[in-house]
Design a protein around this motif. Structure first.
Motif, PDB file in Angstrom:
ATOM      1  N   GLU A  89       7.717  10.474  43.982  1.00 27.86           N
ATOM      2  CA  GLU A  89       6.429  10.997  43.517  1.00 27.86           C
ATOM      3  C   GLU A  89       5.747  10.012  42.560  1.00 27.86           C
ATOM      4  OE1 GLU A  89       4.990  13.647  44.664  1.00 27.86           O
ATOM      5  OE2 GLU A  89       6.677  14.350  45.899  1.00 27.86           O
ATOM      6  N   LYS A  90       5.667   8.793  42.979  1.00 29.45           N
ATOM      7  CA  LYS A  90       4.995   7.720  42.223  1.00 29.45           C
ATOM      8  C   LYS A  90       5.769   7.235  40.999  1.00 29.45           C
ATOM      9  CE  LYS A  90       0.426   9.280  43.704  1.00 29.45           C
ATOM     10  NZ  LYS A  90      -0.920   9.778  43.268  1.00 29.45           N
ATOM     11  N   GLY A  91       7.009   7.726  40.804  1.00 27.63           N
ATOM     12  CA  GLY A  91       7.881   7.184  39.782  1.00 27.63           C
ATOM     13  C   GLY A  91       7.550   7.620  38.375  1.00 27.63           C
ATOM     14  N   GLY A  92       8.270   6.977  37.399  1.00 28.91           N
ATOM     15  CA  GLY A  92       8.068   7.297  35.998  1.00 28.91           C
ATOM     16  C   GLY A  92       8.864   8.516  35.547  1.00 28.91           C
ATOM     17  N   TRP A  93       9.846   8.920  36.298  1.00 28.19           N
ATOM     18  CA  TRP A  93      10.613  10.127  35.977  1.00 28.19           C
ATOM     19  C   TRP A  93      11.845   9.806  35.138  1.00 28.19           C
ATOM     20  CZ3 TRP A  93       8.450  14.702  37.165  1.00 28.19           C
ATOM     21  CH2 TRP A  93       7.502  14.747  38.206  1.00 28.19           C
ATOM     22  N   THR A  94      11.979  10.535  34.051  1.00 29.11           N
ATOM     23  CA  THR A  94      13.172  10.429  33.205  1.00 29.11           C
ATOM     24  C   THR A  94      14.181  11.504  33.623  1.00 29.11           C
ATOM     25  OG1 THR A  94      11.853   9.594  31.344  1.00 29.11           O
ATOM     26  CG2 THR A  94      14.031  10.504  30.837  1.00 29.11           C
ATOM     27  N   MET A  95      15.333  11.060  34.054  1.00 29.47           N
ATOM     28  CA  MET A  95      16.341  12.017  34.541  1.00 29.47           C
ATOM     29  C   MET A  95      17.036  12.668  33.356  1.00 29.47           C
ATOM     30  SD  MET A  95      19.555  11.318  37.114  1.00 29.47           S
ATOM     31  CE  MET A  95      18.585  11.357  38.611  1.00 29.47           C
ATOM     32  N   ILE A  96      16.959  14.013  33.304  1.00 32.46           N
ATOM     33  CA  ILE A  96      17.639  14.727  32.212  1.00 32.46           C
ATOM     34  C   ILE A  96      18.917  15.437  32.683  1.00 32.46           C
ATOM     35  CG2 ILE A  96      15.445  15.079  30.966  1.00 32.46           C
ATOM     36  CD1 ILE A  96      15.499  17.997  31.973  1.00 32.46           C
ATOM     37  N   GLN A  97      19.061  15.576  34.007  1.00 34.78           N
ATOM     38  CA  GLN A  97      20.255  16.257  34.539  1.00 34.78           C
ATOM     39  C   GLN A  97      20.525  15.730  35.933  1.00 34.78           C
ATOM     40  OE1 GLN A  97      20.443  18.487  37.242  1.00 34.78           O
ATOM     41  NE2 GLN A  97      22.136  19.909  36.831  1.00 34.78           N
ATOM     42  N   ASN A  98      21.808  15.564  36.254  1.00 32.03           N
ATOM     43  CA  ASN A  98      22.151  15.126  37.610  1.00 32.03           C
ATOM     44  C   ASN A  98      23.525  15.639  38.021  1.00 32.03           C
ATOM     45  OD1 ASN A  98      21.627  13.678  40.020  1.00 32.03           O
ATOM     46  ND2 ASN A  98      23.067  12.073  39.358  1.00 32.03           N
ATOM     47  N   ARG A  99      23.588  16.223  39.209  1.00 34.20           N
ATOM     48  CA  ARG A  99      24.864  16.641  39.830  1.00 34.20           C
ATOM     49  C   ARG A  99      24.884  16.043  41.220  1.00 34.20           C
ATOM     50  NH1 ARG A  99      26.708  21.312  37.442  1.00 34.20           N
ATOM     51  NH2 ARG A  99      28.734  20.698  38.238  1.00 34.20           N
ATOM     52  N   GLN A 100      26.030  15.465  41.612  1.00 34.20           N
ATOM     53  CA  GLN A 100      26.082  14.866  42.941  1.00 34.20           C
ATOM     54  C   GLN A 100      27.482  14.792  43.543  1.00 34.20           C
ATOM     55  OE1 GLN A 100      24.394  11.013  42.170  1.00 34.20           O
ATOM     56  NE2 GLN A 100      26.137  10.300  40.985  1.00 34.20           N
ATOM     57  N   ASP A 101      28.512  14.883  42.704  1.00 31.72           N
ATOM     58  CA  ASP A 101      29.860  14.739  43.274  1.00 31.72           C
ATOM     59  C   ASP A 101      30.938  15.507  42.525  1.00 31.72           C
ATOM     60  OD1 ASP A 101      30.023  13.262  40.952  1.00 31.72           O
ATOM     61  OD2 ASP A 101      29.919  11.319  41.975  1.00 31.72           O
TER      62      ASP A 101
END
Ligand code: CA
Length: 486
Positions: free
Chosen positions: A270-282
């Motif tokens: 979405e055009k970038g500039g996103w600060t990741m505050i949470q991530n689940r993946q594995d």
């Protein structure tokens, strides 16, 4: 015995003939001779008289007369002749008379007497012979039985010999097989097993080396060793606008009063500039943590996969203080992206996203939803109605952890804690329609039996997959809201 009887009869016949001749010669004078003097006629045995005798020879004698003395002696001797016994014994009374042969009668008596003895002996002999014959039969039968038994034993012995021979042959064959196996197969198998064993030893040694390496690494907390880009900013949108256009880990400093910290920036979505505050993946990071941990943040921001920069985010929670500070700097939007176990992706965007400070319990404020995942934060679970649905709305809720109960489920009752039952820190109501910080379930669908407390404690987004499907991946990224126009 028969021969003896014939011999006796012969002797008797001879004696009888001699006696007859003697009787003819001797004159029949006196009655002393007894009944032998006549034979009465009977039947056709008639007596025939003698023929007349021829006249005697007459004429002159050629001899002269004998002397007178000798005639006297003869007379005297005749006068003194003794009468001899007619029966019994074989000797005369006078020894000079010599031996007297037995008469036929005496011989018969003797023979009859002997015959009785002989009969007795013969009878006894017959008995003996009969007994001997019986004994012989018994012995014969016994010997015959012994012979049969011997033949049977011989046959059995032969059969046993055959069996033993066959067994011996089999045994020799088996011995040869076993010996051949031991001599050929076993060494081959042993060599193979030794090779396998050596291979296993090598693998074990490698594993031990790897374990030692991991132990060495785990002695100190995991750190990101990859270089940090020189570009920095207040947050990822600021970095993007400063030229940072690659998605990787950056160092940001939202406020000069705070120390800079690392964060993963999505510069493409979405055009970038996103600060990741949470991530689940594995599922590599445990999200069942205390209040303080959620406040400070935890997990791995990013990792170096060998390309020289940290372009891959890890599982982490940025921290409630940082999230609150970033969202309070100005209007903030959030994008929540999620992926199921088939690879399908949806997203939920809120153009308004604010988290208050710790003093108010990090109260959540969201607004202006758009997306494909379904609005849970504002609307609650679509499958519920009325108050039950209202209980699942997250907007306006304080943050809760299992050691800080700020939910709407009987406040003050320590036994009614959404965070304790649903597995993570979140803006629980009573309790949730989404649960991004829940337990990580491998595969997607799970059941009450699998859940720790029987509740839907997975990574849930009810308006997409329902309560009993745990997502494969989910992330929350924020960006200052600028209406989509740069
Ligand atoms: Ca409660």
């Amino acid at each position: 015995m028969k021969l003896l009887l014939l011999l006796c009869l012969f002797v008797y016949s001879v004696h009888s003939q001699e006696y007859d001749d003697y009787s003819v010669v001797l004159p029949t004078s006196g009655d002393a001779l007894g009944p032998r003097a006549h034979r009465p006629s009977s039947g056709f045995d008639r007596y025939s008289p003698n023929q007349p005798a021829p006249p005697p020879i007459s004429g002159g004698s050629r001899y002269r007369g004998r002397p007178s003395t000798t005639s006297t002696d003869v007379t005297t001797e005749a006068q003194t002749k003794e009468v001899q016994p007619d029966a019994g014994g074989c000797t005369h009374l006078s020894e000079r008379m010599g031996v007297l042969c037995p008469t036929g009668c005496e011989l018969k008596s003797t023979i009859l007497k002997q015959e009785r003895n002989v009969k007795t002996a013969v009878s006894k002999l017959k008995d003996d012979v009969s007994e001997l014959s019986q004994s012989s039969n018994t012995i014969y039968r016994y010997v015959d039985g012994l012979s049969n038994a011997f033949r049977e034993r011989q046959r059995v012995s032969n059969e046993n010999g055959n069996v033993v021979g066959q067994y011996t042959n089999d045994l020799e064959g088996q011995h040869a097989f076993v010996k051949d196996t031991i001599d050929t197969t076993f060494p081959s198998n042993i060599r193979v097993l030794q090779g396998v064993l050596q291979s296993l030893r090598d693998k074990i040694q490698k594993l031990e080396t790897a374990i030692m390496s991991q132990r060495t690494k785990c002695d100190k907390p995991c750190t990101v060793s990859c270089p940090i880009p020189v570009v920095s900013g207040k947050e990822c949108e600021d970095i993007f606008r400063r030229g940072g256009d690659s998605s990787e880990m950056y160092l940001i400093q939202p406020d000069s009063f705070f120390q800079p910290y690392k964060v993963y920036c999505d510069m493409t979505t979405e055009k970038g500039g996103w600060t990741m505050i949470q991530n689940r993946q594995d599922g590599s990071v445990d999200f069942g943590r205390r209040w303080d941990s959620y406040r400070a943040g935890f997990g791995n921001i990013a990792s170096d996969t060998g390309k020289g920069f940290c372009h891959t985010p890890g599982e982490y929670w940025l921290g409630n203080d940082r999230i609150s500070q970033l969202t309070k700097m100005g209007p903030t939007e959030v994008i929540i992206e999620m992926t199921d176990w088939s690879g399908a992706k949806v997203q939920a965007m809120y153009q308004q996203f604010t988290v208050q400070g710790e003093s108010t319990g990090y109260v959540l404020s969201v607004g202006r939803y758009s997306g494909t995942a379904g609005d849970t934060l504002l609307q609650g679970a679509n499958e519920l109605v009325g108050e039950n649905r209202t209980m699942t709305i997250h907007n306006g809720m304080m943050f809760s952890t299992y050691d800080r109960d700020n939910d709407k489920w009987i406040p003050g009752d320590s036994s009614k804690q959404c965070s304790r039952e649903d597995g993570g820190g979140w803006w629980y109501n009573r309790c949730h329609s989404s649960n991004p910080n829940g337990r990580y379930y491998w595969g997607g669908p799970y059941t009450k039996d699998m859940a720790k407390h029987g509740t839907d404690d997975g990574i849930v987004w009810m308006n997409w997959k329902g309560s009993w499907y745990s997502l494969k991946a989910i992330s929350m990224k924020i960006r200052p809201f600028f209406g989509g126009a740069r």
